[in-house]
Design a protein around this motif. Sequence first.
Motif, PDB file in Angstrom:
ATOM      1  N   ARG A   2       3.361   9.912  -9.479  1.00 26.74           N
ATOM      2  CA  ARG A   2       2.743  10.021 -10.858  1.00 26.74           C
ATOM      3  C   ARG A   2       2.220  12.113 -11.696  1.00 26.74           C
ATOM      4  N   VAL A   3       1.037  11.814  -9.923  1.00 29.29           N
ATOM      5  CA  VAL A   3       0.803  13.200  -9.666  1.00 29.29           C
ATOM      6  C   VAL A   3       1.401  14.613  -9.896  1.00 29.29           C
TER       7      VAL A   3
ATOM      8  N   ASP B  89       3.763   5.307  -5.099  1.00 29.62           N
ATOM      9  CA  ASP B  89       3.435   5.753  -7.140  1.00 29.62           C
ATOM     10  C   ASP B  89       2.883   6.861  -7.193  1.00 29.62           C
ATOM     11  N   ASP B  90       1.434   7.065  -6.786  1.00 25.29           N
ATOM     12  CA  ASP B  90       0.763   7.830  -7.237  1.00 25.29           C
ATOM     13  C   ASP B  90       1.475   9.050  -6.756  1.00 25.29           C
TER      14      ASP B  90
ATOM     15  N   LYS C 123       1.813   1.529  -3.480  1.00 27.88           N
ATOM     16  CA  LYS C 123       0.941   2.641  -5.079  1.00 27.88           C
ATOM     17  C   LYS C 123       1.527   3.631  -4.304  1.00 27.88           C
ATOM     18  N   THR C 124       0.684   4.257  -2.798  1.00 28.13           N
ATOM     19  CA  THR C 124       0.487   5.625  -2.003  1.00 28.13           C
ATOM     20  C   THR C 124       2.085   6.720  -2.943  1.00 28.13           C
TER      21      THR C 124
ATOM     22  N   LYS D 108       0.971  -1.324   0.173  1.00 24.24           N
ATOM     23  CA  LYS D 108       0.271  -0.123   0.023  1.00 24.24           C
ATOM     24  C   LYS D 108       0.704   1.863  -0.139  1.00 24.24           C
TER      25      LYS D 108
END
Length: 69
Positions: free
Chosen positions: A13-14, A9-10, A6-7, A3
Motif C-alpha cells: 500500500r505505501v 499488505d502495508d 499484513k506486513t 502478521k
Amino acid sequence: DFKGQKTADDIVRVVLITSTFLSFVIGFVFSSLMITMSTFALCTVALSLVVLPPWPMFNRHPVTWSSVQ
C-alpha cells in the motif's frame, strides 16, 4: 502467517501510493507520459521482488495446524 500478510499488505500500500505520486511528479516535470509509465512499472517490478518471494521476515509467526484424527 497472518502478521506477515499484513506486513506485506502495508508495504504494498505505501509503496504503490508513493510510486504513483513520484511517477506523476517525474512525468509532469519531464512532460512525458512514457517516463511516467516507465517509472511506475519499474517501481512495481521492484515491489514485486520485495513482497512476492517467501522471505523469512514474512513467516515469523507460523500458523500451527491441528493434527489429523
